[in-house]
Design a protein around this motif. Structure first.
Motif, PDB file in Angstrom:
ATOM      1  N   VAL A  76       2.217   1.383  -4.918  1.00 35.07           N
ATOM      2  CA  VAL A  76       1.470   0.124  -5.022  1.00 35.07           C
ATOM      3  C   VAL A  76       0.934  -0.405  -3.693  1.00 35.07           C
ATOM      4  CG1 VAL A  76       2.861  -0.584  -7.012  1.00 35.07           C
ATOM      5  CG2 VAL A  76       3.494  -1.398  -4.745  1.00 35.07           C
ATOM      6  N   CYS A  77       1.389   0.186  -2.575  1.00 32.61           N
ATOM      7  CA  CYS A  77       1.167  -0.445  -1.268  1.00 32.61           C
ATOM      8  C   CYS A  77      -0.265  -0.288  -0.758  1.00 32.61           C
ATOM      9  CB  CYS A  77       2.131   0.162  -0.257  1.00 32.61           C
ATOM     10  SG  CYS A  77       2.156  -0.710   1.292  1.00 32.61           S
ATOM     11  N   TRP A  78      -0.819  -1.389  -0.245  1.00 33.85           N
ATOM     12  CA  TRP A  78      -2.145  -1.355   0.376  1.00 33.85           C
ATOM     13  C   TRP A  78      -2.057  -1.320   1.903  1.00 33.85           C
ATOM     14  CZ3 TRP A  78      -4.230  -6.005  -2.893  1.00 33.85           C
ATOM     15  CH2 TRP A  78      -4.633  -5.522  -4.155  1.00 33.85           C
ATOM     16  N   GLU A  79      -0.859  -1.614   2.395  1.00 33.46           N
ATOM     17  CA  GLU A  79      -0.718  -1.821   3.842  1.00 33.46           C
ATOM     18  C   GLU A  79      -0.498  -0.523   4.611  1.00 33.46           C
ATOM     19  OE1 GLU A  79      -0.930  -4.832   5.417  1.00 33.46           O
ATOM     20  OE2 GLU A  79      -1.494  -5.660   3.486  1.00 33.46           O
ATOM     21  N   SER A  80       0.230   0.407   4.012  1.00 27.33           N
ATOM     22  CA  SER A  80       0.637   1.575   4.797  1.00 27.33           C
ATOM     23  C   SER A  80      -0.335   2.727   4.637  1.00 27.33           C
ATOM     24  CB  SER A  80       2.031   2.029   4.357  1.00 27.33           C
ATOM     25  OG  SER A  80       1.983   2.491   3.038  1.00 27.33           O
ATOM     26  N   ASN A 121       5.041   3.483  -0.246  1.00 25.39           N
ATOM     27  CA  ASN A 121       5.264   2.037  -0.224  1.00 25.39           C
ATOM     28  C   ASN A 121       5.939   1.634   1.080  1.00 25.39           C
ATOM     29  OD1 ASN A 121       4.313   1.695  -2.888  1.00 25.39           O
ATOM     30  ND2 ASN A 121       6.291   2.350  -3.693  1.00 25.39           N
ATOM     31  N   CYS A 122       5.385   0.609   1.767  1.00 25.13           N
ATOM     32  CA  CYS A 122       6.011   0.159   3.009  1.00 25.13           C
ATOM     33  C   CYS A 122       7.277  -0.639   2.695  1.00 25.13           C
ATOM     34  CB  CYS A 122       5.037  -0.670   3.843  1.00 25.13           C
ATOM     35  SG  CYS A 122       4.758  -2.347   3.230  1.00 25.13           S
ATOM     36  N   GLY A 123       7.304  -1.285   1.528  1.00 25.89           N
ATOM     37  CA  GLY A 123       8.504  -1.997   1.093  1.00 25.89           C
ATOM     38  C   GLY A 123       8.604  -3.425   1.588  1.00 25.89           C
ATOM     39  N   HIS A 124       7.684  -3.866   2.460  1.00 27.58           N
ATOM     40  CA  HIS A 124       7.797  -5.242   2.929  1.00 27.58           C
ATOM     41  C   HIS A 124       6.453  -5.965   3.060  1.00 27.58           C
ATOM     42  CE1 HIS A 124       8.164  -2.463   6.402  1.00 27.58           C
ATOM     43  NE2 HIS A 124       7.126  -3.166   6.805  1.00 27.58           N
ATOM     44  N   CYS A 125       5.417  -5.472   2.389  1.00 30.24           N
ATOM     45  CA  CYS A 125       4.170  -6.261   2.345  1.00 30.24           C
ATOM     46  C   CYS A 125       4.198  -7.102   1.058  1.00 30.24           C
ATOM     47  CB  CYS A 125       2.949  -5.346   2.352  1.00 30.24           C
ATOM     48  SG  CYS A 125       2.769  -4.379   0.846  1.00 30.24           S
ATOM     49  N   GLU A 126       3.223  -7.975   0.917  1.00 33.45           N
ATOM     50  CA  GLU A 126       3.209  -8.873  -0.244  1.00 33.45           C
ATOM     51  C   GLU A 126       3.187  -8.081  -1.553  1.00 33.45           C
ATOM     52  OE1 GLU A 126       1.878 -11.109  -3.499  1.00 33.45           O
ATOM     53  OE2 GLU A 126       0.482  -9.755  -2.558  1.00 33.45           O
ATOM     54  N   LYS A 127       2.357  -7.017  -1.595  1.00 34.83           N
ATOM     55  CA  LYS A 127       2.202  -6.242  -2.838  1.00 34.83           C
ATOM     56  C   LYS A 127       3.500  -5.497  -3.187  1.00 34.83           C
ATOM     57  CE  LYS A 127      -0.751  -4.430  -5.986  1.00 34.83           C
ATOM     58  NZ  LYS A 127      -1.596  -3.249  -5.739  1.00 34.83           N
ATOM     59  N   CYS A 128       4.144  -4.917  -2.176  1.00 39.39           N
ATOM     60  CA  CYS A 128       5.421  -4.231  -2.426  1.00 39.39           C
ATOM     61  C   CYS A 128       6.461  -5.242  -2.926  1.00 39.39           C
ATOM     62  CB  CYS A 128       5.928  -3.547  -1.158  1.00 39.39           C
ATOM     63  SG  CYS A 128       5.088  -1.994  -0.777  1.00 39.39           S
ATOM     64  N   TYR A 129       6.587  -6.369  -2.205  1.00 43.16           N
ATOM     65  CA  TYR A 129       7.571  -7.385  -2.614  1.00 43.16           C
ATOM     66  C   TYR A 129       7.280  -7.891  -4.028  1.00 43.16           C
ATOM     67  CZ  TYR A 129       9.738  -8.034   2.020  1.00 43.16           C
ATOM     68  OH  TYR A 129      10.440  -7.867   3.185  1.00 43.16           O
TER      69      TYR A 129
HETATM   70 ZN   LIG Z   1       3.668  -2.322   1.128  1.00 39.15          ZN
END
Ligand SMILES: [Zn+2]
Length: 416
Positions: free
Chosen positions: A295-299, A304-312
């Protein structure tokens, strides 16, 4: 000069499709180059030009309409030509503040290569929307279609490796076939110029105008090759928000894209994201397969980076339905909950719409379904997220002064 785009040549080199075009008039400044390249994982020699030209059209037609330009091609699939005006009407409905027009000049060619067995295809990125559509149509044994060059950039080779591994694993787990497209379509249009053209809409070029047609039209070649009757593309917004959002992927646009006797279906529109997560959890129990959600857009790197808004957000959606995020592609423990709280208090800035459209459903689900210890999540329940978003620090971060300072720092850092 009159706005015009002429498709000069549609060539095939094994698995590679190359379209050569030239733009004239004001629209010319929207293009970064005059060549469009797409690579499929099968030989394209027998695919007619009337189909091969469609991926390029998907990318540039919204621009052609906005500039009221003429697009000229030798031949275009008859189904596509017949229906695509309705997609233009879809844009008109979504963006009443903009005007659309222009015309397509080409010979209409009926597609003849349709075998008796007709399958379905499904765009698959590996996220919540994609898995919902996959589970909904599992009995139809969809062919999974993934594009490299959309959210994963063409130079992110490791990222694509991870995505491809993920899709192949999903295909294997569910006994499905998989096909991939490598496309430079995001490098074709000067998005800064296109963004300026659509500024009045309040949305950007990619999200507001291109993320539906731009992707969907790539599948025309696949639909012809495999005689597909439907291609599913997962919805991002739910039907009940119609009129409140804008997006280039919407039933009024997507469902009017047809080619080679194949229809596009904007799928899962009846569900919002929280309902989709609930559905995935139910189905994964039923089939005994816990899918890793991407789901992650940041990494970069396709994980999944696990700590962006989308992951959380996705993690909290899973937890609120009594699911274990560790089984769905995330690392989640007591320390992560504390870090999540800290990040929401200090770093993550939620818009009012985001709270209203996403977090209200999560909180409702926590209240109605969650069986665990609610104390660990009390910081986000009730009105707490709204209060957190009004701290002086977050208000300062939204100011032009802060944004200017950040930009200046970035420039200095790059210079050093
Ligand atoms: Zn993320």
């Amino acid at each position: 000069m009159e706005n015009k785009v002429i498709v000069n040549e549609v060539q095939v080199n094994g698995n590679k499709l190359i379209c050569d075009f030239r733009a004239y008039g004001e629209i010319e400044k929207c293009f970064l180059k005059n060549e469009f390249e797409v690579e499929y994982d099968f030989d394209l020699t027998d695919i007619p030009k009337s189909i091969l030209v469609i991926p390029l059209l998907g990318d540039i037609l919204p621009l052609v309409w906005l500039y009221k330009a003429e697009i000229v091609a030798e031949e275009i699939d008859a189904d596509f030509l017949e229906e695509i005006g309705k997609a233009e009407d879809g844009f008109r409905e979504m963006y009443p503040m903009l005007s659309f027009g222009g015309k397509i000049t080409a010979r209409a060619v009926k597609s003849t290569s349709v075998s008796k067995e007709r399958k379905v295809g499904c765009f698959f990125s590996g996220g919540v929307d994609a898995f919902t559509t996959l589970y909904s149509h599992l009995e139809e044994k969809p062919l999974l279609i993934t594009i490299w060059g959309s959210d994963i950039k063409l130079d992110d080779i490791d990222g694509w490796g991870n995505v491809e591994h993920h899709v192949k694993k999903t295909a294997k787990d569910f006994g499905l076939s998989y096909t991939r497209i490598k496309s430079d379509f995001r490098g074709l249009i000067n998005e800064k110029v296109a963004n300026r053209k659509v500024r009045i809409s309040g949305d950007g070029w990619w999200h507001g105008f291109s993320c539906g047609m731009g992707l969907i039209c790539h599948a025309a070649v696949i639909a012809y090759k495999y005689s597909l009757k439907n291609v599913y593309i997962a919805s991002s917004f739910p039907a009940y928000l119609k009129g409140q959002y804008t997006c280039g992927s919407d039933p009024v646009i997507d469902n009017n894209i047809k080619y080679a006797r194949c229809s596009t279906v904007h799928d899962g529109y009846e569900m919002d994201r929280q309902q989709k997560v609930r559905y995935i959890l139910e189905k994964s129990e039923h089939y005994g397969i816990k899918p890793h959600l991407r789901v992650c857009w940041e990494s970069r790197g396709g994980k999944n980076c696990g700590h962006c808004e989308k992951c959380y957000r996705t993690i909290l959606e899973i937890v609120s339905e009594n699911g274990d995020p560790n089984q769905y592609g995330f690392n989640w423990n007591e320390d992560s909950i504390k870090r999540c709280e800290e990040d929401f208090r200090k770093k993550i800035d939620l818009s009012e719409k985001r709270i209203q459209w996403s977090y209200e459903s999560i909180i409702k689900s926590f209240n109605n379904h969650y069986n665990g210890d609610k104390n660990a999540y009390s910081w986000m329940l009730g009105d707490n997220l709204i209060v957190m978003n009004k701290t002086i620090l977050k208000q300062f971060k939204r100011t032009i002064v802060y944004r200017g300072l950040r930009k200046a720092l970035r420039i200095v850092r790059n210079y050093i």
